[in-house]
Design a protein around this motif. Sequence first.
Motif, short mmCIF file in Angstrom:
data_model
loop_
_atom_site.label_atom_id
_atom_site.label_comp_id
_atom_site.label_asym_id
_atom_site.label_seq_id
_atom_site.Cartn_x
_atom_site.Cartn_y
_atom_site.Cartn_z
N ALA A 22 25.65 -28.24 -16.41
CA ALA A 22 26.50 -29.04 -16.98
C ALA A 22 27.04 -28.20 -18.34
O ALA A 22 26.07 -27.75 -18.98
CB ALA A 22 26.46 -30.38 -17.29
N SER B 42 29.42 -28.16 -21.86
CA SER B 42 30.58 -28.87 -22.65
C SER B 42 30.97 -28.29 -23.84
O SER B 42 30.35 -27.61 -24.30
CB SER B 42 30.05 -30.36 -23.31
OG SER B 42 28.55 -30.09 -23.97
N GLU C 104 30.96 -29.32 -14.55
CA GLU C 104 29.91 -29.51 -13.93
C GLU C 104 29.93 -28.70 -12.59
O GLU C 104 31.17 -28.84 -11.76
CB GLU C 104 29.82 -30.81 -13.61
CG GLU C 104 29.55 -31.92 -14.71
CD GLU C 104 29.52 -33.30 -14.38
OE1 GLU C 104 28.71 -34.07 -15.02
OE2 GLU C 104 30.41 -33.71 -13.39
N LEU D 138 33.96 -31.23 -20.17
CA LEU D 138 32.94 -31.13 -19.48
C LEU D 138 32.94 -30.41 -17.93
O LEU D 138 33.69 -30.94 -17.37
CB LEU D 138 32.05 -32.63 -19.21
CG LEU D 138 30.55 -32.45 -18.39
CD1 LEU D 138 29.74 -31.78 -19.33
CD2 LEU D 138 30.19 -33.75 -18.42
#
Length: 309
Positions: free
Chosen positions: A179, A181, A198, A196
């Motif tokens: 992940a 961000s 992923e 974000l």
Amino acid sequence: MKDFPSCFGENGVQVGEASSSETTTKTAQNLVTCVYQSKMRNSSYVIITLTWTKNLMGQSLSAEINDSNNLSLCKLDIKPWLFSKRRGFRTIQAGSGSGSGSGTKLIDIYWDLTYAKFGSSPEPTTGFYFAIAINRELILVLGDMEKEVHKKIDQDEFTNLAPNAVFVSKRAYMFGKKAYSTRAQFCGKGQVHEILIECDTMGVNLTDDSCLVIRIDGNPVMQVKCLRWKFRGNYTILVDGLPVEVFWDVHSWLFEKLTGNAVFLFKTCLSAEKLWASEDECWSKMLSKDGGQSQGLGFSLVLCVWKSE
């Protein structure tokens, strides 16, 4: 999409003073560069580039101001904060002659990062201010302490206290596992959004369960499955009702796991007609600008991401 990696890959994005891919990789997780454009009262433009860095010596900030011809007016390096004050003021005279005539620019830079708060990025989020004035015009104010900036300056001498800087672009280098961000403001006066990314590449096999998901403020806006066959691509999402083109290239994560990095590009993609029809004031300001690479093109965010598994 074939040319996307060469345009926005490691060799296409200039960051700091990195001279090789090895240097870039070592500093990637610690560097964010933001570019702003501001219009002055005499209708001239300046480009402001801020580079926030974090390393073993502490955190630092580099600011460079260029004119509309991309000629450097001045550059200020705030040294790592372990060895310097987090609050300061600097006056720089750029150009020839004396005074504040048309050939000379008097540049005042104010900053206070004493109580700045940070997330995973070297760029502060709250508790700070950074401001620039040229010839007694306030052209840029960042942070949530604008009132403190006004206390620092002699308001009677200033001809403009309402900066109109537009956030043109941001590029960030980061490390992570699955992940990643960051924060971005797709419109000059718009909302700051949490982005974000992923990405799970562990499922690259015969069944290919690999997946890429992008969330804005916690809400999923796009999903890509079977990355082995879709490792590059583009997709249009809506942010604040405006179209944003998303490009991704995760080829290196799939086939060069030890050395490669992924690249993500978010770019506002309004046509001229939509810009004219837009009721959002910040887009109208962008449209009114003349010349320059960034004008009429909106905002772009480039993310170069390394896996730290």
